[in-house]
Design a protein around this motif. Structure first.
Motif, PDB file in Angstrom:
ATOM      1  N   ASP A   1      75.634 -12.652 143.758  1.00 31.77           N
ATOM      2  CA  ASP A   1      76.421 -11.849 144.691  1.00 31.77           C
ATOM      3  C   ASP A   1      77.030 -10.663 143.945  1.00 31.77           C
ATOM      4  O   ASP A   1      76.715 -10.404 142.771  1.00 31.77           O
ATOM      5  CB  ASP A   1      77.481 -12.688 145.410  1.00 31.77           C
ATOM      6  N   GLU A   2      77.911  -9.913 144.608  1.00 27.38           N
ATOM      7  CA  GLU A   2      78.438  -8.679 144.021  1.00 27.38           C
ATOM      8  C   GLU A   2      79.211  -8.942 142.731  1.00 27.38           C
ATOM      9  O   GLU A   2      79.036  -8.237 141.727  1.00 27.38           O
ATOM     10  CB  GLU A   2      79.343  -7.976 145.043  1.00 27.38           C
ATOM     11  N   ILE A   3      80.078  -9.953 142.735  1.00 24.05           N
ATOM     12  CA  ILE A   3      80.866 -10.266 141.538  1.00 24.05           C
ATOM     13  C   ILE A   3      79.952 -10.707 140.401  1.00 24.05           C
ATOM     14  O   ILE A   3      80.103 -10.274 139.247  1.00 24.05           O
ATOM     15  CB  ILE A   3      81.911 -11.356 141.839  1.00 24.05           C
ATOM     16  N   TRP A   4      79.002 -11.574 140.697  1.00 24.23           N
ATOM     17  CA  TRP A   4      78.073 -12.076 139.678  1.00 24.23           C
ATOM     18  C   TRP A   4      77.314 -10.927 139.017  1.00 24.23           C
ATOM     19  O   TRP A   4      77.098 -10.920 137.798  1.00 24.23           O
ATOM     20  CB  TRP A   4      77.098 -13.057 140.318  1.00 24.23           C
ATOM     21  N   ASN A   5      76.909  -9.936 139.793  1.00 22.40           N
ATOM     22  CA  ASN A   5      76.082  -8.845 139.281  1.00 22.40           C
ATOM     23  C   ASN A   5      76.879  -7.687 138.685  1.00 22.40           C
ATOM     24  O   ASN A   5      76.294  -6.732 138.174  1.00 22.40           O
ATOM     25  CB  ASN A   5      75.173  -8.313 140.402  1.00 22.40           C
ATOM     26  N   MET A   6      78.209  -7.758 138.739  1.00 19.63           N
ATOM     27  CA  MET A   6      79.013  -6.673 138.175  1.00 19.63           C
ATOM     28  C   MET A   6      78.851  -6.596 136.659  1.00 19.63           C
ATOM     29  O   MET A   6      78.713  -7.612 135.983  1.00 19.63           O
ATOM     30  CB  MET A   6      80.492  -6.871 138.508  1.00 19.63           C
ATOM     31  N   THR A   7      78.893  -5.377 136.138  1.00 26.69           N
ATOM     32  CA  THR A   7      78.897  -5.194 134.691  1.00 26.69           C
ATOM     33  C   THR A   7      80.265  -5.583 134.129  1.00 26.69           C
ATOM     34  O   THR A   7      81.248  -5.712 134.870  1.00 26.69           O
ATOM     35  CB  THR A   7      78.625  -3.728 134.321  1.00 26.69           C
ATOM     36  N   LYS A   8      80.317  -5.752 132.826  1.00 25.05           N
ATOM     37  CA  LYS A   8      81.590  -6.050 132.169  1.00 25.05           C
ATOM     38  C   LYS A   8      82.627  -4.976 132.479  1.00 25.05           C
ATOM     39  O   LYS A   8      83.801  -5.294 132.760  1.00 25.05           O
ATOM     40  CB  LYS A   8      81.359  -6.141 130.654  1.00 25.05           C
TER      41      LYS A   8
ATOM     42  N   VAL B   1      90.107 -14.683 132.339  1.00 27.54           N
ATOM     43  CA  VAL B   1      90.220 -14.336 133.751  1.00 27.54           C
ATOM     44  C   VAL B   1      89.002 -14.872 134.491  1.00 27.54           C
ATOM     45  O   VAL B   1      87.868 -14.560 134.135  1.00 27.54           O
ATOM     46  CB  VAL B   1      90.321 -12.812 133.939  1.00 27.54           C
ATOM     47  N   GLU B   2      89.237 -15.669 135.545  1.00 24.38           N
ATOM     48  CA  GLU B   2      88.141 -16.325 136.259  1.00 24.38           C
ATOM     49  C   GLU B   2      87.938 -15.736 137.652  1.00 24.38           C
ATOM     50  O   GLU B   2      88.886 -15.591 138.427  1.00 24.38           O
ATOM     51  CB  GLU B   2      88.431 -17.824 136.414  1.00 24.38           C
ATOM     52  N   PHE B   3      86.668 -15.446 137.956  1.00 25.76           N
ATOM     53  CA  PHE B   3      86.257 -14.993 139.283  1.00 25.76           C
ATOM     54  C   PHE B   3      85.299 -16.033 139.857  1.00 25.76           C
ATOM     55  O   PHE B   3      84.314 -16.396 139.210  1.00 25.76           O
ATOM     56  CB  PHE B   3      85.530 -13.642 139.205  1.00 25.76           C
ATOM     57  N   PHE B   4      85.573 -16.500 141.063  1.00 25.99           N
ATOM     58  CA  PHE B   4      84.670 -17.439 141.731  1.00 25.99           C
ATOM     59  C   PHE B   4      83.634 -16.633 142.522  1.00 25.99           C
ATOM     60  O   PHE B   4      83.971 -15.665 143.199  1.00 25.99           O
ATOM     61  CB  PHE B   4      85.450 -18.352 142.668  1.00 25.99           C
ATOM     62  N   CYS B   5      82.379 -17.058 142.467  1.00 27.24           N
ATOM     63  CA  CYS B   5      81.324 -16.272 143.100  1.00 27.24           C
ATOM     64  C   CYS B   5      80.099 -17.143 143.385  1.00 27.24           C
ATOM     65  O   CYS B   5      80.024 -18.298 142.973  1.00 27.24           O
ATOM     66  CB  CYS B   5      80.932 -15.092 142.201  1.00 27.24           C
ATOM     67  N   TRP B   6      79.146 -16.538 144.081  1.00 22.63           N
ATOM     68  CA  TRP B   6      77.814 -17.122 144.223  1.00 22.63           C
ATOM     69  C   TRP B   6      76.890 -16.431 143.229  1.00 22.63           C
ATOM     70  O   TRP B   6      77.061 -15.239 142.949  1.00 22.63           O
ATOM     71  CB  TRP B   6      77.261 -16.920 145.637  1.00 22.63           C
ATOM     72  N   LYS B   7      75.940 -17.160 142.710  1.00 24.51           N
ATOM     73  CA  LYS B   7      74.970 -16.519 141.821  1.00 24.51           C
ATOM     74  C   LYS B   7      74.281 -15.382 142.573  1.00 24.51           C
ATOM     75  O   LYS B   7      73.831 -15.550 143.709  1.00 24.51           O
ATOM     76  CB  LYS B   7      73.933 -17.528 141.331  1.00 24.51           C
TER      77      LYS B   7
ATOM     78  N   ARG C   1      78.602 -23.550 143.378  1.00 24.11           N
ATOM     79  CA  ARG C   1      79.354 -22.311 143.232  1.00 24.11           C
ATOM     80  C   ARG C   1      79.327 -21.904 141.760  1.00 24.11           C
ATOM     81  O   ARG C   1      79.359 -22.764 140.862  1.00 24.11           O
ATOM     82  CB  ARG C   1      80.790 -22.555 143.681  1.00 24.11           C
ATOM     83  N   SER C   2      79.286 -20.613 141.494  1.00 19.70           N
ATOM     84  CA  SER C   2      79.229 -20.104 140.125  1.00 19.70           C
ATOM     85  C   SER C   2      80.510 -19.357 139.778  1.00 19.70           C
ATOM     86  O   SER C   2      81.397 -19.187 140.626  1.00 19.70           O
ATOM     87  CB  SER C   2      78.014 -19.190 139.960  1.00 19.70           C
ATOM     88  N   GLN C   3      80.606 -18.918 138.520  1.00 17.59           N
ATOM     89  CA  GLN C   3      81.782 -18.183 138.071  1.00 17.59           C
ATOM     90  C   GLN C   3      81.387 -17.049 137.132  1.00 17.59           C
ATOM     91  O   GLN C   3      80.412 -17.153 136.385  1.00 17.59           O
ATOM     92  CB  GLN C   3      82.751 -19.102 137.326  1.00 17.59           C
ATOM     93  N   ALA C   4      82.168 -15.972 137.189  1.00 21.13           N
ATOM     94  CA  ALA C   4      82.090 -14.890 136.211  1.00 21.13           C
ATOM     95  C   ALA C   4      83.452 -14.831 135.522  1.00 21.13           C
ATOM     96  O   ALA C   4      84.496 -15.007 136.160  1.00 21.13           O
ATOM     97  CB  ALA C   4      81.780 -13.564 136.893  1.00 21.13           C
ATOM     98  N   TYR C   5      83.435 -14.616 134.214  1.00 18.60           N
ATOM     99  CA  TYR C   5      84.675 -14.623 133.437  1.00 18.60           C
ATOM    100  C   TYR C   5      84.821 -13.334 132.638  1.00 18.60           C
ATOM    101  O   TYR C   5      83.828 -12.759 132.171  1.00 18.60           O
ATOM    102  CB  TYR C   5      84.692 -15.773 132.422  1.00 18.60           C
ATOM    103  N   LEU C   6      86.059 -12.920 132.461  1.00 25.06           N
ATOM    104  CA  LEU C   6      86.419 -11.905 131.473  1.00 25.06           C
ATOM    105  C   LEU C   6      87.333 -12.561 130.448  1.00 25.06           C
ATOM    106  O   LEU C   6      88.270 -13.273 130.823  1.00 25.06           O
ATOM    107  CB  LEU C   6      87.159 -10.732 132.114  1.00 25.06           C
ATOM    108  N   PHE C   7      87.060 -12.332 129.176  1.00 20.96           N
ATOM    109  CA  PHE C   7      87.977 -12.768 128.129  1.00 20.96           C
ATOM    110  C   PHE C   7      88.494 -11.526 127.434  1.00 20.96           C
ATOM    111  O   PHE C   7      87.717 -10.747 126.864  1.00 20.96           O
ATOM    112  CB  PHE C   7      87.273 -13.696 127.140  1.00 20.96           C
ATOM    113  N   LEU C   8      89.801 -11.310 127.522  1.00 18.96           N
ATOM    114  CA  LEU C   8      90.438 -10.122 126.955  1.00 18.96           C
ATOM    115  C   LEU C   8      91.230 -10.517 125.719  1.00 18.96           C
ATOM    116  O   LEU C   8      92.115 -11.371 125.792  1.00 18.96           O
ATOM    117  CB  LEU C   8      91.379  -9.482 127.980  1.00 18.96           C
ATOM    118  N   THR C   9      90.907  -9.918 124.591  1.00 18.26           N
ATOM    119  CA  THR C   9      91.725 -10.113 123.390  1.00 18.26           C
ATOM    120  C   THR C   9      92.758  -8.999 123.355  1.00 18.26           C
ATOM    121  O   THR C   9      92.448  -7.827 123.643  1.00 18.26           O
ATOM    122  CB  THR C   9      90.856 -10.117 122.130  1.00 18.26           C
ATOM    123  N   LEU C  10      94.000  -9.349 123.001  1.00 21.74           N
ATOM    124  CA  LEU C  10      95.118  -8.440 123.245  1.00 21.74           C
ATOM    125  C   LEU C  10      95.990  -8.232 122.005  1.00 21.74           C
ATOM    126  O   LEU C  10      96.282  -9.186 121.277  1.00 21.74           O
ATOM    127  CB  LEU C  10      95.994  -8.999 124.373  1.00 21.74           C
ATOM    128  N   ASN C  11      96.390  -7.013 121.824  1.00 21.26           N
ATOM    129  CA  ASN C  11      97.274  -6.655 120.712  1.00 21.26           C
ATOM    130  C   ASN C  11      98.729  -6.754 121.174  1.00 21.26           C
ATOM    131  O   ASN C  11      99.446  -5.763 121.298  1.00 21.26           O
ATOM    132  CB  ASN C  11      96.956  -5.245 120.219  1.00 21.26           C
TER     133      ASN C  11
END
Length: 468
Positions: free
Chosen positions: A349-356, A341-347, A289-299
């Motif tokens: 798949d839709e989540i994996w291929n999403m843009t930032k 922020v962690e998203f679980f996905c398959w390499k 199983r693969s993962q896609a992540y977002l890292f948000l820096t916050l003010n």
């Protein structure tokens, strides 16, 4: 390069622990790492003025040697952190590990009573009956109500498979010894019992990757660490690795030992000659199983007190979030915080291929709804993807894995270690232990039993904080 050469493939926890132990014994070796920095899934990124790990990493273990191993590397940079973790379920936050007053208040007496009756019914139903999949295991130990309330939903989100298609080994690997009875006992007796690393954990003050950067600093004067490089071909004769070719064209002929922590399926795919057909077929059925992540820096100075929060509910698109400042205040600049922020996905798949941008839009709607983050507070957005993050324990995985391991075990100068390398979902401490045992196998001239690492007959999240 000749028969005295030791080649370590992969600079994650297992590979780097192996390297450090070999270094202590004055053994010469070369590390090859595909990424541009060491640490594997436990690396720490420096992104602007912020730092983040690949999600939550904490250290707990029952092996004192590991504490001494890391403390020797980090000294005062090895800090203790009081754990604060929650689940978000049906619009409410629940403490984890379970606080019975909190759970009862959130669930209400009627639902809690129903869950307990459901648990008793499940114990009768599964009396003297073996569970043959994860769903049966969860229901038999917690009852259908509690199993669906939390465990089954989150497990299916992680693996992308129905729990009836997941092996009971997953439960025995990750939640062995954890039952409703043990949770209630721990919740009621907690204040009078010893403080365990469920409540408190160790953490490097600049991120978990600091462990592996410290190892790199110790070893690199005497031993090459080849970053942004990787193997492309393994020539063998069925009983020995004869030649390893790297992407940069370097070759290693007749190595003394090849220590591989790269994904098992990748190793098999690069063998020359290819494995026998039954092994190749078994390999093709092992999935990661693969993962896609977002890292948000916050003010903003803070979001919550939690290090991480789980989101079992299916309608929430992400599975887990981590606020790195709550691991160590040095992970963010003063007055600012961040969110991983962690998203679980398959390499692929839709989540994996999403843009930032698309992934951010998916996340921010819920983060705003939960009153954690609004888009005006976001300084920057970083997008990271990792394949081969979790070995999938489907119903046939063990049969396929045994076929592959039998073949690999026949290659006498190969030792395969780590989560992706052994296709075994273990914690960071177990990967370190595998690496140390691999090194000791070389130093002592005998193969130690790496397979049993992490096979303790009790819940993984145990281990007592070392006395100060």
């Amino acid at each position: 390069m000749g028969q005295d050469k030791i080649l370590i493939l992969g600079a994650g926890p297992a590979g780097m622990a192996c390297a450090m132990e070999l270094h202590k014994a004055d053994k010469q070796f070369t590390i090859v790492e595909k990424d541009e920095q060491v640490g594997g899934l436990s690396k720490t990124y420096q992104l602007g003025d912020f730092r983040t790990d690949n999600g939550p990493h904490r250290f707990f273990s029952q092996n004192k040697y590991l504490y001494d191993f890391i403390e020797d590397l980090l000294g005062e940079k090895w800090i203790t952190v009081d754990r604060c973790t929650r689940f978000y379920i049906d619009g409410k936050f629940y403490q984890y590990p379970v606080e019975w007053k909190d759970a009862l208040s959130n669930m209400g007496l009627f639902k809690a009573g129903w869950a307990f009756l459901d648990y008793l019914a499940a114990r009768i139903r599964f009396l003297n009956k073996e569970s043959d999949n994860f769903e049966d295991f969860a229901v038999s130990n917690f009852g259908r109500t509690l199993a669906e309330f939390n465990m089954l939903n989150y497990t299916e989100k992680i693996w992308g498979l129905p729990c009836t298609q997941l092996s009971v080994d997953w439960a025995q690997q990750r939640i062995k010894g954890l039952t409703l009875r043990s949770l209630l006992a721990n919740a009621i007796l907690k204040k009078s019992g010893p403080k365990t690393l469920v409540d408190q954990f160790y953490y490097p003050n600049l991120g978990t990757g600091l462990i592996y950067e410290a190892i790199k600093d110790r070893i690199s004067e005497q031993n090459p660490v080849l970053l942004s490089n990787e193997p492309v071909r393994f020539e063998h004769n069925g009983s020995r690795m004869k030649k390893v070719t790297l992407k940069n064209g370097e070759t290693y002929t007749d190595p003394k030992s090849v220590i591989s922590s790269i994904p098992m399926t990748s190793l098999l795919d690069m063998l020359d000659p290819a494995p026998p057909t039954p092994v190749s077929e078994a390999m093709a059925n092992l999935k990661y199983r693969s993962q896609a992540y977002l890292f948000l820096t916050l003010n903003k100075p803070t979001i919550s007190k939690d290090q991480w929060i789980y989101f079992p509910d299916r309608e929430v698109p992400f599975g887990r979030i981590s606020e790195m400042r709550n691991f160590s205040e040095l992970m963010s600049p003063k007055g600012k915080t961040s969110l991983f922020v962690e998203f679980f996905c398959w390499k692929d798949d839709e989540i994996w291929n999403m843009t930032k941008e698309d992934l951010f839009e998916l996340a921010i709607a819920w983060l705003d709804k939960l009153e954690f983050v609004n888009r005006e507070e976001v300084i920057d957005i970083y997008h990271i993807r990792k394949e081969n993050a979790y070995p999938v324990y489907d119903l046939d995985y063990k049969k396929n894995l045994d076929t592959v391991k039998e073949f690999l075990d026949g290659i006498e100068n190969l030792i395969y270690i780590g989560r992706p390398g052994r296709f075994k979902y273990t914690n960071q401490d177990h990967s370190l232990e595998m690496g140390i045992l691999a090194a000791r196998s070389i130093i002592d001239g005998k193969k130690y039993n790496i397979e049993d690492v992490g096979a303790e007959e009790e819940y993984f999240e145990r281990g007592y904080a070392k006395s100060s």
